[in-house]
Write a protein that holds these residues in place. Structure first.
Motif, PDB file in Angstrom:
ATOM      1  N   VAL A  79       0.849  -1.189   0.000  1.00  7.21           N
ATOM      2  CA  VAL A  79       0.000   0.000   0.000  1.00  7.21           C
ATOM      3  C   VAL A  79       0.886   1.241   0.000  1.00  7.21           C
ATOM      4  N   PHE A  80       0.519   2.234  -0.830  1.00  3.90           N
ATOM      5  CA  PHE A  80       1.228   3.513  -0.872  1.00  3.90           C
ATOM      6  C   PHE A  80       0.222   4.614  -0.563  1.00  3.90           C
ATOM      7  N   GLU A  81       0.454   5.316   0.541  1.00  8.23           N
ATOM      8  CA  GLU A  81      -0.468   6.350   0.992  1.00  8.23           C
ATOM      9  C   GLU A  81       0.204   7.709   0.842  1.00  8.23           C
ATOM     10  N   ASP A  82      -0.463   8.621   0.141  1.00 10.35           N
ATOM     11  CA  ASP A  82       0.114   9.952  -0.071  1.00 10.35           C
ATOM     12  C   ASP A  82       0.295  10.673   1.252  1.00 10.35           C
ATOM     13  N   PRO A  83       1.331  11.532   1.356  1.00 10.64           N
ATOM     14  CA  PRO A  83       2.332  11.715   0.306  1.00 10.64           C
ATOM     15  C   PRO A  83       3.561  10.817   0.468  1.00 10.64           C
ATOM     16  N   ASP A  84       3.805  10.269   1.665  1.00  6.65           N
ATOM     17  CA  ASP A  84       5.084   9.599   1.874  1.00  6.65           C
ATOM     18  C   ASP A  84       4.990   8.408   2.823  1.00  6.65           C
ATOM     19  N   VAL A  85       3.836   7.762   2.877  1.00  5.80           N
ATOM     20  CA  VAL A  85       3.648   6.608   3.747  1.00  5.80           C
ATOM     21  C   VAL A  85       3.577   5.336   2.916  1.00  5.80           C
ATOM     22  N   VAL A  86       4.374   4.349   3.303  1.00  3.98           N
ATOM     23  CA  VAL A  86       4.311   3.022   2.668  1.00  3.98           C
ATOM     24  C   VAL A  86       3.837   2.032   3.723  1.00  3.98           C
ATOM     25  N   ALA A  87       3.051   1.046   3.285  1.00  5.79           N
ATOM     26  CA  ALA A  87       2.457   0.120   4.249  1.00  5.79           C
ATOM     27  C   ALA A  87       2.340  -1.269   3.643  1.00  5.79           C
ATOM     28  N   LEU A  88       2.234  -2.247   4.550  1.00  4.59           N
ATOM     29  CA  LEU A  88       1.972  -3.629   4.169  1.00  4.59           C
ATOM     30  C   LEU A  88       0.752  -4.096   4.946  1.00  4.59           C
ATOM     31  N   VAL A  89      -0.254  -4.604   4.228  1.00 11.88           N
ATOM     32  CA  VAL A  89      -1.442  -5.164   4.871  1.00 11.88           C
ATOM     33  C   VAL A  89      -1.338  -6.687   4.813  1.00 11.88           C
ATOM     34  N   VAL A  90      -1.451  -7.318   5.985  1.00  6.84           N
ATOM     35  CA  VAL A  90      -1.438  -8.779   6.092  1.00  6.84           C
ATOM     36  C   VAL A  90      -2.878  -9.222   6.344  1.00  6.84           C
ATOM     37  N   ARG A  91      -3.421 -10.020   5.432  1.00  7.81           N
ATOM     38  CA  ARG A  91      -4.826 -10.419   5.509  1.00  7.81           C
ATOM     39  C   ARG A  91      -4.980 -11.842   6.039  1.00  7.81           C
ATOM     40  N   ASP A  92      -6.199 -12.138   6.521  1.00 13.08           N
ATOM     41  CA  ASP A  92      -6.546 -13.489   6.972  1.00 13.08           C
ATOM     42  C   ASP A  92      -5.502 -14.023   7.940  1.00 13.08           C
ATOM     43  N   GLY A  93      -5.338 -13.297   9.036  1.00 14.79           N
ATOM     44  CA  GLY A  93      -4.300 -13.611  10.002  1.00 14.79           C
ATOM     45  C   GLY A  93      -4.345 -15.038  10.516  1.00 14.79           C
ATOM     46  N   GLU A  94      -3.160 -15.644  10.628  1.00 13.29           N
ATOM     47  CA  GLU A  94      -3.017 -16.976  11.197  1.00 13.29           C
ATOM     48  C   GLU A  94      -1.698 -17.036  11.955  1.00 13.29           C
ATOM     49  N   LEU A  95      -1.544 -18.107  12.736  1.00 14.56           N
ATOM     50  CA  LEU A  95      -0.385 -18.192  13.618  1.00 14.56           C
ATOM     51  C   LEU A  95       0.924 -18.119  12.849  1.00 14.56           C
ATOM     52  N   SER A  96       0.952 -18.621  11.612  1.00 16.87           N
ATOM     53  CA  SER A  96       2.182 -18.605  10.819  1.00 16.87           C
ATOM     54  C   SER A  96       2.601 -17.195  10.400  1.00 16.87           C
ATOM     55  N   ASP A  97       1.733 -16.194  10.587  1.00 21.13           N
ATOM     56  CA  ASP A  97       2.082 -14.815  10.252  1.00 21.13           C
ATOM     57  C   ASP A  97       2.976 -14.172  11.312  1.00 21.13           C
ATOM     58  N   LEU A  98       3.154 -14.839  12.432  1.00 24.41           N
ATOM     59  CA  LEU A  98       4.040 -14.331  13.471  1.00 24.41           C
ATOM     60  C   LEU A  98       5.455 -14.235  12.920  1.00 24.41           C
ATOM     61  N   GLY A  99       6.130 -13.116  13.173  1.00 19.96           N
ATOM     62  CA  GLY A  99       7.502 -12.998  12.703  1.00 19.96           C
ATOM     63  C   GLY A  99       7.974 -11.560  12.607  1.00 19.96           C
ATOM     64  N   LYS A 100       9.168 -11.396  12.063  1.00 19.11           N
ATOM     65  CA  LYS A 100       9.802 -10.086  11.892  1.00 19.11           C
ATOM     66  C   LYS A 100       9.636  -9.634  10.445  1.00 19.11           C
ATOM     67  N   TYR A 101       9.065  -8.458  10.257  1.00 20.19           N
ATOM     68  CA  TYR A 101       8.807  -7.907   8.924  1.00 20.19           C
ATOM     69  C   TYR A 101       9.744  -6.717   8.673  1.00 20.19           C
ATOM     70  N   THR A 102      10.271  -6.653   7.469  1.00 23.67           N
ATOM     71  CA  THR A 102      11.230  -5.603   7.118  1.00 23.67           C
ATOM     72  C   THR A 102      10.803  -4.924   5.820  1.00 23.67           C
ATOM     73  N   VAL A 103      10.895  -3.600   5.801  1.00 22.16           N
ATOM     74  CA  VAL A 103      10.667  -2.845   4.579  1.00 22.16           C
ATOM     75  C   VAL A 103      12.012  -2.285   4.119  1.00 22.16           C
TER      76      VAL A 103
END
Length: 230
Positions: free
Chosen positions: A95-119
């Motif tokens: 996701v890119f939100e004006d003017p300078d925000v970048v984002a990641l949406v994680v959908r349908d959460g499950e236990l395997s989504d646990l972890g360290k995320y890096t941009v």
């Protein structure tokens, strides 16, 4: 060569008017600020202006990681989880939100989504990165309850329940609605994914309705089985 622009016919501007002078000052200041910001953005690698923050993701829901960046020209963004690059798609949405925000949406959460995320934010002048963790919370659940049994007197009987939950749930076993008082003959163990009730030297008085009950801060669940000792 300089070009002088005259005001439209019928319109005059008094440059000695304080309001006109103030407006001119604001316009010049705004232009200088825009030029300074533009020149500043054109130099050096991207920068993280607002860091990622750790997020709690409840099973079945969505979570968003976002940060504010400064980069010119527009940067190339890559998200990864525990070192593995994530592809933009149904599960992970860039996701890119004006003017300078970048984002990641994680959908349908499950236990395997646990972890360290890096941009990782890259442009021709260099790159920078930032990381945060997603913690997953799962309501307590009995995913498979104990089976009803019929056994002979004197045998060792075990009732097993498959359980899940994050935080790990509290587990209790009941017989005919009352908590089981554990001793050397009747006791239960709790593992990461299951709980086992053991009854040694089973007697007819051990017959009855057995219940396993699990609970954490997100919910409760239970399952029943019938035990008959003959």
């Amino acid at each position: 060569m300089s070009i002088k622009v005259s005001p439209p016919p019928g319109c005059t501007i008094d440059i000695s008017d304080p309001q006109v002078q103030e407006a001119a000052i604001r316009i010049q200041a705004s232009y200088r600020g825009h030029r300074s910001r533009k020149e500043l953005r054109e130099k050096g690698p991207p920068r993280i202006l607002q860091n990622l923050r750790d997020v709690i993701l409840v099973e079945g829901s969505a979570a968003k990681l976002s940060c504010r960046v400064s980069a010119f020209p527009d940067p190339f963004i890559v998200w990864s989880k525990d070192g593995a690059q994530l592809q933009d798609g149904p599960k992970y949405r860039y996701v890119f939100e004006d003017p300078d925000v970048v984002a990641l949406v994680v959908r349908d959460g499950e236990l395997s989504d646990l972890g360290k995320y890096t941009v990782a934010v890259k442009n021709p002048f260099g790159q920078t990165q930032d990381s945060a963790c997603i913690t997953v919370e799962v309501p307590a659940k009995v995913s498979k309850g104990p089976d009803s049994l019929r056994s002979k007197r004197g045998c060792t009987v075990t009732l097993k329940a498959d359980i899940s939950g994050e935080p790990p749930p509290l587990v209790a076993w009941l017989k005919d609605g009352d908590d089981i008082d554990e001793d050397e003959r009747v006791f239960f163990d709790v593992g990461d994914t299951s709980s086992i009730l053991t009854i040694k030297n089973a007697q007819p008085q051990d017959s009855g309705k057995y219940e396993v009950f699990v609970e954490n801060n997100l919910g409760t669940d239970q399952s029943f089985a019938r035990l008959d000792i003959v």
